[in-house]
Scaffold this active site. Structure first.
Site, PDB file in Angstrom:
ATOM      1  CB  SER A 244      -0.951  -0.040   1.204  1.00  0.00           C
ATOM      2  OG  SER A 244      -1.934   0.961   1.109  1.00  0.00           O
ATOM      3  CG  ASP A 335      -6.785  -2.204  -4.144  1.00  0.00           C
ATOM      4  OD1 ASP A 335      -7.469  -1.474  -3.396  1.00  0.00           O
ATOM      5  OD2 ASP A 335      -5.555  -2.375  -3.984  1.00  0.00           O
ATOM      6  CG  HIS A 370      -5.609  -2.211  -0.499  1.00  0.00           C
ATOM      7  ND1 HIS A 370      -4.951  -1.565  -1.525  1.00  0.00           N
ATOM      8  CD2 HIS A 370      -5.014  -1.786   0.654  1.00  0.00           C
ATOM      9  CE1 HIS A 370      -4.012  -0.773  -1.020  1.00  0.00           C
ATOM     10  NE2 HIS A 370      -4.022  -0.896   0.300  1.00  0.00           N
TER      11      HIS A 370
END
Length: 438
Positions: A244, A335, A370
């Protein structure tokens, strides 16, 4: 089935192993055709209970092998050797928005595997099982050393994990995302596979507390030097791995830093979009500027994937054409937090134009969100997330579908470890660090 005549035998092998290791759950000595439920129960460090269960019917020999026999229903269906782990979810009545993460990696994840009569879906707590076994799953293999780091003029705060045995070892700088705590479990697991792995705190570190300023390039370079100069680390064989927000840092370091020269880089669920000349604070400011792009699901969960649209301005994305090391991108096509798939495609185009496309490998997974974690971690589609920027807690939609996401976690982890082995170990797989040594 008469409990007094019941001598059900339940075994799990291995009963103690690494979290990325499969196990075999075997139920024996039940009547042929006997219907039963195999149930798993875990109490996390926050005190919440998580469960999974599968419905089975014993074969002609009175046996159920969960690794080979299909689940006929429950929290998953079909043949899933580790479905009792990856399909774990909070028990009914739990507070919404929970996410299962290990905080203290020096203790195991303990899971109670039990067998109940009949195909059941509720009421497990009030029943006495026919048989139960407690299994342990570890992030730290025996002999892995955990070392707290707090040193240097910039007060680098990190945790270093060293593999068993005498060094020296290839190194990995492990950068998590925008959460508020230092997470150690991925670095611990990587050390269990032969890498000196250092999980770095860059959002709540001493540098921020002392100066009031968020970490800049110099902080990450200082952390890299700490890892590089450790006597048990091979200074020329270091990778940077980011998840991330950590991928933003990883790409920037690999492309521009004169200090950080990684042998390879791994970016999970991230983007190259950011103010090129900015710091972590500037990345947050850029996201805040695009806050009007935030959307909400029907359940009022935040969808933030439009915060980082792919720009045409070259000053708003890392020039990945300058990368000189192999890069592995891992993205989920569902995501809902960052436009990771679109970023991966743009990175591919940029690198091909620059002539370094041969350095790029993309792992792209349909119906995957994600939070791509190590294998058999329960899928979290939505959870409460505490922003390090505002301190506020919100319900975030991460995306993904449980089965597809779980398969992506297993496949991507295997390929991440292989990628690191190839580029840091030269393809060698040091037997001392295999999970079978537990």
């Amino acid at each position: 089935m008469d409990r007094e005549k019941c001598c059900v035998k339940l075994s799990v092998h291995p009963s103690r192993g690494l979290v990325d290791e499969k196990f075999i759950v075997l139920v024996q000595k039940v009547p042929p055709g006997f219907q039963l439920t195999v149930h798993s129960l875990h109490q996390c460090e926050d005190g919440h209970y998580w469960q999974a269960f599968a419905h089975h019917t014993a074969n002609a020999t009175g046996t159920v092998n969960v690794a080979e026999d299909p689940s006929l229903g429950g929290t998953y269906s079909g043949v899933e050797p580790v479905g009792l782990l990856w399909s774990l979810s909070p028990v009914p009545g739990s507070q919404p928005g929970l996410r299962l993460r290990k905080k203290n990696v020096q203790t195991p994840i303990e899971v109670t595997i039990s067998v109940y009569q009949g195909h059941q879906t509720e009421g497990f707590v009030g029943q006495i099982p026919l048989a139960s076994v407690v299994v342990e799953r570890w992030y730290m293999a025996p002999g892995v050393r955990r070392i707290s780091i707090s040193e240097g003029g910039l007060s680098v705060r990190a945790t270093l994990f060293l593999p068993p045995g005498p060094g020296r070892f290839p190194g990995i700088l492990d950068l998590w995302g925008g959460g508020v705590n230092l997470m150690e479990y991925r670095a611990a697991l990587l050390a269990s596979h032969g890498f000196a792995s250092m999980a770095l705190d860059y959002l709540t570190c001493n540098h921020l507390q002392k100066t009031g300023n968020m970490a800049g390039m110099e902080y990450f370079e200082a952390a890299y030097k700490v890892l590089q100069q450790h006597p048990d680390v091979i200074s020329s064989r270091i990778a940077v791995l980011g998840l991330s927000l950590g991928t933003s840092i990883t790409l920037k370091l690999a492309a521009y830093s004169q200090v950080v020269k990684p042998r390879c880089a791994v970016c999970i669920s991230g983007s190259h979009v950011q103010p090129v000349e900015g710091s972590v604070a500037d990345i947050f400011a850029y996201c805040k500027k695009n806050a009007s792009n935030i959307r909400f699901s029907e359940e009022k969960q935040i969808i933030s994937r439009d915060l980082l649209p792919i720009p045409t301005d070259p000053m708003l994305k890392v020039d990945v054409g300058q990368l000189q090391c192999p890069l592995l991108l891992v993205v989920g096509e569902d995501d809902q937090t960052w436009p990771t798939y679109e970023s991966a495609m743009d990175i591919k185009q940029m690198m091909e134009r620059a002539g370094n496309g041969h350095l790029l490998t993309i792992l792209s997974y349909p119906n995957t969100g994600h939070l791509i974690e190590p294998p058999y971690t329960p899928h979290t589609r939505t959870s409460v997330f505490g922003s390090v920027l505002t301190g506020e807690k919100t319900m975030v939609l991460w995306g993904g579908e449980m089965v597809s996401h779980s398969r992506a976690q297993e496949d991507s982890w295997r390929k991440i470890v292989a990628f690191l082995m190839e580029n840091l170990h030269g393809g060698r797989n040091p037997a001392a660090y295999l999970s079978s040594h537990l």
